[in-house]
Design a protein around this motif. Structure first.
Motif, PDB file in Angstrom:
ATOM      1  N   GLY A  33      -0.577 -32.557 -66.989  1.00 60.59           N
ATOM      2  CA  GLY A  33      -0.465 -31.763 -65.769  1.00 60.59           C
ATOM      3  C   GLY A  33       0.165 -30.418 -66.019  1.00 60.59           C
ATOM      4  O   GLY A  33       1.051 -30.282 -66.868  1.00 60.59           O
ATOM      5  N   PHE A  34      -0.330 -29.427 -65.264  1.00 59.53           N
ATOM      6  CA  PHE A  34       0.204 -28.068 -65.329  1.00 59.53           C
ATOM      7  C   PHE A  34       0.434 -27.599 -63.899  1.00 59.53           C
ATOM      8  O   PHE A  34      -0.481 -27.678 -63.072  1.00 59.53           O
ATOM      9  N   CYS A  35       1.629 -27.109 -63.617  1.00 62.66           N
ATOM     10  CA  CYS A  35       1.960 -26.704 -62.257  1.00 62.66           C
ATOM     11  C   CYS A  35       2.443 -25.262 -62.238  1.00 62.66           C
ATOM     12  O   CYS A  35       3.313 -24.880 -63.033  1.00 62.66           O
ATOM     13  N   ASP A  36       1.879 -24.476 -61.341  1.00 57.80           N
ATOM     14  CA  ASP A  36       2.321 -23.094 -61.151  1.00 57.80           C
ATOM     15  C   ASP A  36       1.932 -22.667 -59.742  1.00 57.80           C
ATOM     16  O   ASP A  36       0.924 -23.140 -59.201  1.00 57.80           O
ATOM     17  N   LEU A  37       2.743 -21.785 -59.155  1.00 60.71           N
ATOM     18  CA  LEU A  37       2.417 -21.290 -57.814  1.00 60.71           C
ATOM     19  C   LEU A  37       1.106 -20.514 -57.824  1.00 60.71           C
ATOM     20  O   LEU A  37       0.409 -20.440 -56.810  1.00 60.71           O
ATOM     21  N   ILE A  38       0.773 -19.908 -58.973  1.00 60.90           N
ATOM     22  CA  ILE A  38      -0.520 -19.236 -59.131  1.00 60.90           C
ATOM     23  C   ILE A  38      -1.474 -20.252 -59.768  1.00 60.90           C
ATOM     24  O   ILE A  38      -1.417 -20.513 -60.972  1.00 60.90           O
ATOM     25  N   LEU A  39      -2.321 -20.844 -58.947  1.00 60.32           N
ATOM     26  CA  LEU A  39      -3.149 -21.969 -59.384  1.00 60.32           C
ATOM     27  C   LEU A  39      -4.014 -21.624 -60.594  1.00 60.32           C
ATOM     28  O   LEU A  39      -4.202 -22.448 -61.489  1.00 60.32           O
ATOM     29  N   GLY A  40      -4.517 -20.407 -60.640  1.00 59.54           N
ATOM     30  CA  GLY A  40      -5.395 -20.004 -61.736  1.00 59.54           C
ATOM     31  C   GLY A  40      -4.756 -20.154 -63.104  1.00 59.54           C
ATOM     32  O   GLY A  40      -5.436 -20.505 -64.078  1.00 59.54           O
ATOM     33  N   ARG A  41      -3.456 -19.885 -63.179  1.00 57.13           N
ATOM     34  CA  ARG A  41      -2.762 -20.042 -64.468  1.00 57.13           C
ATOM     35  C   ARG A  41      -2.762 -21.503 -64.906  1.00 57.13           C
ATOM     36  O   ARG A  41      -3.036 -21.818 -66.062  1.00 57.13           O
ATOM     37  N   ALA A  42      -2.435 -22.385 -63.969  1.00 58.10           N
ATOM     38  CA  ALA A  42      -2.414 -23.818 -64.280  1.00 58.10           C
ATOM     39  C   ALA A  42      -3.818 -24.309 -64.617  1.00 58.10           C
ATOM     40  O   ALA A  42      -4.011 -25.094 -65.552  1.00 58.10           O
ATOM     41  N   GLU A  43      -4.820 -23.829 -63.885  1.00 60.65           N
ATOM     42  CA  GLU A  43      -6.208 -24.262 -64.117  1.00 60.65           C
ATOM     43  C   GLU A  43      -6.694 -23.863 -65.504  1.00 60.65           C
ATOM     44  O   GLU A  43      -7.414 -24.618 -66.162  1.00 60.65           O
ATOM     45  N   GLY A  44      -6.301 -22.692 -65.955  1.00 59.48           N
ATOM     46  CA  GLY A  44      -6.694 -22.239 -67.282  1.00 59.48           C
ATOM     47  C   GLY A  44      -6.225 -23.185 -68.376  1.00 59.48           C
ATOM     48  O   GLY A  44      -6.980 -23.522 -69.304  1.00 59.48           O
ATOM     49  N   TYR A  45      -4.968 -23.643 -68.263  1.00 61.59           N
ATOM     50  CA  TYR A  45      -4.433 -24.573 -69.268  1.00 61.59           C
ATOM     51  C   TYR A  45      -5.063 -25.956 -69.139  1.00 61.59           C
ATOM     52  O   TYR A  45      -5.293 -26.634 -70.140  1.00 61.59           O
ATOM     53  N   ALA A  46      -5.341 -26.382 -67.899  1.00 54.85           N
ATOM     54  CA  ALA A  46      -5.976 -27.692 -67.695  1.00 54.85           C
ATOM     55  C   ALA A  46      -7.376 -27.711 -68.321  1.00 54.85           C
ATOM     56  O   ALA A  46      -7.774 -28.692 -68.951  1.00 54.85           O
TER      57      ALA A  46
END
Length: 340
Positions: A33-46
Protein backbone atom coordinates in the motif's frame (compact mmCIF):
# COMPACT_ATOMS: atom_id res chain seq x y z
CA UNK A 1 9.02 -17.77 4.39
CA UNK A 2 6.09 -15.37 3.99
CA UNK A 3 7.07 -11.93 2.79
CA UNK A 4 6.61 -8.98 5.14
CA UNK A 5 3.75 -6.77 3.95
CA UNK A 6 4.90 -3.14 4.06
CA UNK A 7 2.80 0.00 3.55
CA UNK A 8 4.11 3.52 2.97
CA UNK A 9 2.42 6.72 4.14
CA UNK A 10 3.75 9.88 2.53
CA UNK A 11 4.99 9.53 -1.06
CA UNK A 12 7.46 12.42 -1.19
CA UNK A 13 11.18 12.47 -1.84
CA UNK A 14 12.33 10.36 1.12
CA UNK A 15 9.96 7.58 -0.03
CA UNK A 16 10.99 8.00 -3.65
CA UNK A 17 14.76 8.04 -3.04
CA UNK A 18 15.12 5.71 -0.03
CA UNK A 19 12.17 3.83 1.45
CA UNK A 20 10.45 2.50 -1.66
CA UNK A 21 13.53 1.45 -3.68
CA UNK A 22 15.21 -0.10 -0.62
CA UNK A 23 12.09 -2.10 0.28
CA UNK A 24 11.64 -3.08 -3.38
CA UNK A 25 15.21 -4.43 -3.45
CA UNK A 26 14.65 -6.52 -0.32
CA UNK A 27 13.55 -10.07 -1.23
CA UNK A 28 11.68 -10.44 2.06
CA UNK A 29 9.31 -7.52 1.42
CA UNK A 30 6.03 -7.13 -0.44
CA UNK A 31 4.91 -3.51 -0.87
CA UNK A 32 1.12 -3.61 -0.40
CA UNK A 33 0.00 0.00 0.00
CA UNK A 34 0.97 3.57 -0.77
CA UNK A 35 -0.83 6.52 0.81
CA UNK A 36 -0.58 10.19 -0.08
CA UNK A 37 -2.98 13.13 -0.13
CA UNK A 38 -2.06 13.50 -3.82
CA UNK A 39 -3.49 10.25 -5.16
CA UNK A 40 -1.45 10.33 -8.37
CA UNK A 41 1.80 9.98 -6.44
CA UNK A 42 0.55 6.89 -4.62
CA UNK A 43 -0.90 5.44 -7.85
CA UNK A 44 2.43 5.77 -9.62
CA UNK A 45 4.18 3.63 -7.00
CA UNK A 46 1.32 1.10 -6.91
CA UNK A 47 1.59 0.65 -10.68
CA UNK A 48 5.36 0.25 -10.46
CA UNK A 49 5.59 -2.04 -7.43
CA UNK A 50 2.15 -3.60 -7.02
CA UNK A 51 -0.12 -2.91 -4.09
CA UNK A 52 -2.89 -0.30 -3.91
CA UNK A 53 -3.01 3.48 -3.72
CA UNK A 54 -4.86 5.37 -1.00
CA UNK A 55 -5.52 8.91 0.17
CA UNK A 56 -6.89 7.70 3.53
CA UNK A 57 -4.32 6.27 5.94
CA UNK A 58 -6.96 4.67 8.15
CA UNK A 59 -8.52 2.97 5.11
CA UNK A 60 -5.12 1.62 4.02
CA UNK A 61 -4.37 0.16 7.46
CA UNK A 62 -7.80 -1.46 7.63
CA UNK A 63 -7.78 -2.87 4.08
CA UNK A 64 -4.17 -4.03 3.81
CA UNK A 65 -3.45 -5.04 7.42
CA UNK A 66 0.29 -4.45 6.83
CA UNK A 67 2.96 -6.12 8.95
CA UNK A 68 4.96 -2.89 8.90
CA UNK A 69 4.54 0.77 7.99
CA UNK A 70 7.02 3.46 6.97
CA UNK A 71 5.90 6.92 8.13
CA UNK A 72 7.33 9.45 5.66
CA UNK A 73 4.99 12.38 6.29
CA UNK A 74 5.59 15.96 7.44
CA UNK A 75 7.08 16.06 10.95
CA UNK A 76 3.87 17.01 12.74
CA UNK A 77 2.12 13.84 11.50
CA UNK A 78 4.84 11.39 12.58
CA UNK A 79 3.29 10.75 16.00
CA UNK A 80 -0.39 10.29 15.08
CA UNK A 81 0.43 8.07 12.10
CA UNK A 82 2.97 5.98 13.99
CA UNK A 83 0.54 5.48 16.88
CA UNK A 84 -2.28 4.51 14.48
CA UNK A 85 -0.01 1.94 12.81
CA UNK A 86 1.07 0.47 16.15
CA UNK A 87 -2.55 0.29 17.28
CA UNK A 88 -3.29 -1.61 14.04
CA UNK A 89 -0.63 -4.14 15.02
CA UNK A 90 2.04 -2.98 12.55
CA UNK A 91 5.74 -2.47 13.22
CA UNK A 92 6.68 1.17 12.59
CA UNK A 93 9.64 2.81 10.90
CA UNK A 94 9.32 6.57 11.33
CA UNK A 95 11.41 9.22 9.65
CA UNK A 96 13.40 11.62 11.77
CA UNK A 97 12.78 13.66 13.82
CA UNK A 98 10.58 10.95 15.34
CA UNK A 99 8.26 13.61 16.75
CA UNK A 100 8.17 17.35 17.37
CA UNK A 101 7.95 17.19 21.17
CA UNK A 102 8.76 14.82 24.01
CA UNK A 103 5.12 14.06 24.87
CA UNK A 104 4.38 12.74 21.37
CA UNK A 105 7.60 10.70 21.29
CA UNK A 106 6.73 9.05 24.60
CA UNK A 107 3.21 8.28 23.33
CA UNK A 108 4.72 6.59 20.25
CA UNK A 109 7.04 4.48 22.40
CA UNK A 110 4.13 3.49 24.66
CA UNK A 111 1.89 2.60 21.70
CA UNK A 112 4.56 0.27 20.30
CA UNK A 113 5.14 -1.32 23.72
CA UNK A 114 1.43 -1.79 24.41
CA UNK A 115 0.84 -3.43 21.03
CA UNK A 116 3.96 -5.60 21.05
CA UNK A 117 5.43 -4.07 17.89
CA UNK A 118 8.78 -2.50 17.07
CA UNK A 119 9.30 1.24 16.68
CA UNK A 120 12.41 2.23 14.73
CA UNK A 121 13.61 5.74 13.81
CA UNK A 122 15.30 6.46 10.48
CA UNK A 123 18.53 7.88 11.94
CA UNK A 124 20.58 6.64 9.00
CA UNK A 125 23.89 8.31 9.88
CA UNK A 126 24.72 5.41 12.22
CA UNK A 127 24.74 3.03 9.26
CA UNK A 128 26.86 5.08 6.82
CA UNK A 129 30.12 3.18 6.12
CA UNK A 130 32.48 6.05 7.14
CA UNK A 131 30.71 6.38 10.49
CA UNK A 132 30.81 2.64 11.12
CA UNK A 133 34.56 2.65 10.37
CA UNK A 134 35.16 5.66 12.61
CA UNK A 135 33.40 3.98 15.53
CA UNK A 136 35.42 0.81 14.96
CA UNK A 137 38.66 2.84 15.13
CA UNK A 138 37.51 4.60 18.30
CA UNK A 139 36.64 1.28 19.93
CA UNK A 140 40.09 -0.10 19.06
CA UNK A 141 41.56 2.40 21.54
CA UNK A 142 44.24 3.70 19.19
CA UNK A 143 42.90 7.28 19.37
CA UNK A 144 42.79 7.30 23.17
CA UNK A 145 40.12 9.41 24.83
CA UNK A 146 38.04 11.79 22.69
CA UNK A 147 38.51 15.33 24.00
CA UNK A 148 36.49 17.51 21.64
CA UNK A 149 34.58 17.34 18.37
CA UNK A 150 32.95 19.28 15.58
CA UNK A 151 30.04 17.72 13.68
CA UNK A 152 28.27 19.52 10.86
CA UNK A 153 25.46 18.82 8.39
CA UNK A 154 24.52 21.39 5.79
CA UNK A 155 23.22 21.71 2.24
CA UNK A 156 21.38 24.26 0.14
CA UNK A 157 17.98 23.50 1.65
CA UNK A 158 14.99 21.23 1.05
CA UNK A 159 13.86 23.13 -2.05
CA UNK A 160 16.56 21.19 -3.92
CA UNK A 161 15.41 17.86 -2.46
CA UNK A 162 11.68 18.00 -1.80
CA UNK A 163 9.27 16.80 -4.46
CA UNK A 164 7.40 20.12 -3.98
CA UNK A 165 10.47 22.37 -4.28
CA UNK A 166 10.05 25.76 -2.62
CA UNK A 167 6.38 24.96 -1.85
CA UNK A 168 7.45 22.07 0.38
CA UNK A 169 5.99 21.39 3.81
CA UNK A 170 9.56 21.76 5.14
CA UNK A 171 9.06 25.53 5.06
CA UNK A 172 5.61 25.58 6.69
CA UNK A 173 5.99 25.86 10.47
CA UNK A 174 2.59 24.28 11.18
CA UNK A 175 3.68 21.12 9.32
CA UNK A 176 7.41 21.06 10.08
CA UNK A 177 7.56 22.75 13.54
CA UNK A 178 11.35 22.84 13.12
CA UNK A 179 13.59 23.43 10.11
CA UNK A 180 17.26 22.61 9.60
CA UNK A 181 17.54 21.31 13.16
CA UNK A 182 14.76 18.76 12.66
CA UNK A 183 16.01 17.87 9.20
CA UNK A 184 19.78 17.75 9.73
CA UNK A 185 20.65 18.63 13.33
CA UNK A 186 18.89 15.58 14.76
CA UNK A 187 21.03 13.38 12.50
CA UNK A 188 24.15 14.81 14.11
CA UNK A 189 22.88 14.67 17.70
CA UNK A 190 22.11 11.00 17.07
CA UNK A 191 25.46 10.38 15.39
CA UNK A 192 27.58 11.94 18.13
CA UNK A 193 25.70 10.15 20.94
CA UNK A 194 26.15 6.82 19.14
CA UNK A 195 29.72 7.34 18.00
CA UNK A 196 30.99 8.45 21.41
CA UNK A 197 28.79 6.04 23.41
CA UNK A 198 27.92 9.08 25.47
CA UNK A 199 24.91 11.26 26.23
CA UNK A 200 24.53 15.01 25.88
CA UNK A 201 24.41 16.70 29.27
CA UNK A 202 24.20 20.41 28.35
CA UNK A 203 23.32 22.46 25.27
CA UNK A 204 23.90 26.12 24.42
CA UNK A 205 22.61 27.17 21.01
CA UNK A 206 22.00 29.91 18.49
CA UNK A 207 19.12 28.91 16.18
CA UNK A 208 18.00 31.35 13.48
CA UNK A 209 16.34 31.95 10.13
CA UNK A 210 19.11 33.76 8.25
CA UNK A 211 18.26 33.56 4.58
CA UNK A 212 15.21 31.51 3.59
CA UNK A 213 12.60 34.14 2.71
CA UNK A 214 8.97 33.65 3.62
CA UNK A 215 9.46 31.02 6.31
CA UNK A 216 9.81 31.15 10.07
CA UNK A 217 11.45 27.76 10.49
CA UNK A 218 15.17 27.76 11.32
CA UNK A 219 17.67 27.52 8.48
CA UNK A 220 20.85 27.67 10.59
CA UNK A 221 21.94 26.53 14.03
CA UNK A 222 25.22 26.36 15.89
CA UNK A 223 25.23 24.48 19.19
CA UNK A 224 27.82 23.84 21.87
CA UNK A 225 27.38 20.45 23.54
CA UNK A 226 28.90 19.12 26.74
CA UNK A 227 28.67 15.35 26.98
CA UNK A 228 28.21 13.50 30.28
CA UNK A 229 31.84 12.36 30.09
CA UNK A 230 32.96 16.00 29.89
CA UNK A 231 33.74 16.03 26.15
CA UNK A 232 32.88 19.43 24.62
CA UNK A 233 32.06 19.97 20.97
CA UNK A 234 29.98 21.84 18.40
CA UNK A 235 27.04 20.73 16.31
CA UNK A 236 26.08 22.75 13.23
CA UNK A 237 23.01 22.39 10.99
CA UNK A 238 22.42 24.58 7.93
CA UNK A 239 20.13 24.95 4.94
CA UNK A 240 22.29 27.70 3.43
CA UNK A 241 25.40 25.78 2.34
CA UNK A 242 24.63 26.72 -1.25
CA UNK A 243 27.88 25.48 -2.73
CA UNK A 244 29.39 22.36 -1.28
CA UNK A 245 27.23 20.50 1.19
CA UNK A 246 28.88 19.22 4.35
CA UNK A 247 28.32 16.06 6.36
CA UNK A 248 31.54 15.83 8.30
CA UNK A 249 32.78 15.16 11.80
CA UNK A 250 36.22 15.77 13.30
CA UNK A 251 37.23 14.17 16.59
CA UNK A 252 40.26 15.50 18.48
CA UNK A 253 41.61 12.79 20.75
CA UNK A 254 44.51 12.16 23.13
CA UNK A 255 46.54 10.44 20.40
CA UNK A 256 45.58 12.52 17.38
CA UNK A 257 42.64 13.55 15.20
CA UNK A 258 40.12 11.68 13.09
CA UNK A 259 38.48 13.37 10.08
CA UNK A 260 35.26 11.74 8.85
CA UNK A 261 33.61 12.81 5.61
CA UNK A 262 36.02 15.68 4.97
CA UNK A 263 37.65 14.16 1.86
CA UNK A 264 35.87 12.91 -1.30
CA UNK A 265 38.00 9.76 -1.64
CA UNK A 266 39.45 9.02 1.80
CA UNK A 267 36.27 9.01 3.86
CA UNK A 268 38.10 8.48 7.17
CA UNK A 269 41.54 9.98 7.85
CA UNK A 270 43.43 9.32 11.06
CA UNK A 271 46.32 11.65 11.94
CA UNK A 272 48.28 10.36 14.94
CA UNK A 273 50.57 12.47 17.08
CA UNK A 274 53.60 10.38 16.09
CA UNK A 275 53.17 11.58 12.48
CA UNK A 276 51.40 8.46 11.20
CA UNK A 277 48.54 9.10 8.77
CA UNK A 278 46.01 6.36 7.97
CA UNK A 279 43.48 6.75 5.18
CA UNK A 280 40.40 4.57 4.77
CA UNK A 281 38.24 4.25 1.66
CA UNK A 282 35.16 2.52 3.00
CA UNK A 283 32.34 3.82 0.77
CA UNK A 284 30.60 7.15 0.46
CA UNK A 285 27.84 8.67 2.54
CA UNK A 286 24.48 9.17 0.88
CA UNK A 287 23.78 12.71 -0.27
CA UNK A 288 20.69 14.30 -1.79
CA UNK A 289 22.42 14.29 -5.18
CA UNK A 290 24.03 10.85 -4.94
CA UNK A 291 21.92 8.17 -3.30
CA UNK A 292 23.50 5.08 -1.84
CA UNK A 293 21.58 2.57 0.25
CA UNK A 294 20.87 3.91 3.72
CA UNK A 295 20.74 0.43 5.26
CA UNK A 296 17.76 1.54 7.36
CA UNK A 297 15.05 -0.44 5.56
CA UNK A 298 17.16 -3.62 5.54
CA UNK A 299 17.87 -3.23 9.27
CA UNK A 300 14.16 -2.70 9.99
CA UNK A 301 13.17 -5.79 7.97
CA UNK A 302 15.91 -7.84 9.67
CA UNK A 303 14.54 -6.82 13.09
CA UNK A 304 11.08 -8.04 12.12
CA UNK A 305 12.30 -11.33 10.60
CA UNK A 306 14.53 -12.19 13.55
CA UNK A 307 12.15 -10.72 16.16
CA UNK A 308 15.05 -8.61 17.49
CA UNK A 309 14.33 -5.09 18.78
CA UNK A 310 15.91 -2.47 16.50
CA UNK A 311 19.05 -0.78 17.81
CA UNK A 312 17.74 2.59 16.56
CA UNK A 313 14.70 2.36 18.80
CA UNK A 314 12.09 4.91 19.79
CA UNK A 315 13.98 5.46 23.03
CA UNK A 316 17.14 6.24 21.05
CA UNK A 317 15.19 8.56 18.76
CA UNK A 318 13.83 10.42 21.77
CA UNK A 319 17.30 10.96 23.26
CA UNK A 320 18.49 12.47 19.97
CA UNK A 321 15.33 14.60 19.66
CA UNK A 322 15.80 15.86 23.24
CA UNK A 323 19.10 17.48 22.22
CA UNK A 324 17.36 19.43 19.44
CA UNK A 325 14.50 20.49 21.71
CA UNK A 326 17.09 21.68 24.24
CA UNK A 327 18.77 23.77 21.53
CA UNK A 328 15.48 25.56 20.80
CA UNK A 329 14.99 26.09 24.53
CA UNK A 330 18.49 27.53 24.80
CA UNK A 331 17.82 29.91 21.90
CA UNK A 332 14.57 31.09 23.51
CA UNK A 333 15.92 31.43 27.05
CA UNK A 334 19.45 32.60 26.13
CA UNK A 335 20.69 30.07 28.71
CA UNK A 336 22.59 26.79 28.82
CA UNK A 337 20.02 23.98 29.03
CA UNK A 338 20.68 20.80 31.02
CA UNK A 339 19.26 17.49 29.84
CA UNK A 340 18.00 15.28 32.63
Amino acid sequence: MRKIKVAIVGCGSISKKRHIPEYAANPNVELVGFCDLILGRAEGYAQEHGGRAYTSYEEMLKAEKPDAVSVCTPNVLHAPYAIAAANAGAHVLVEKPMATNEEDALAMIEAARKNGVFLMVGQNQRLMPPHLKAKEILQSGKMGKVLSFRTSFGHGGPEGWSIDGRDSWFFRKEDAIMGAMGDLGVHKSDLIRWMLDDEVAEVAAFVSTLHKAGTDVDDNATCVLRMKSGIIGTLVASWTYYKGGDNSTILWCENGAMHIGTHPVDQVIVQLRDGTVEKYQVGAMATNEKQVSSGIMDAFVESIITNTPPSISGEEGLKSLAVILAAFESQDSKKVVSLS
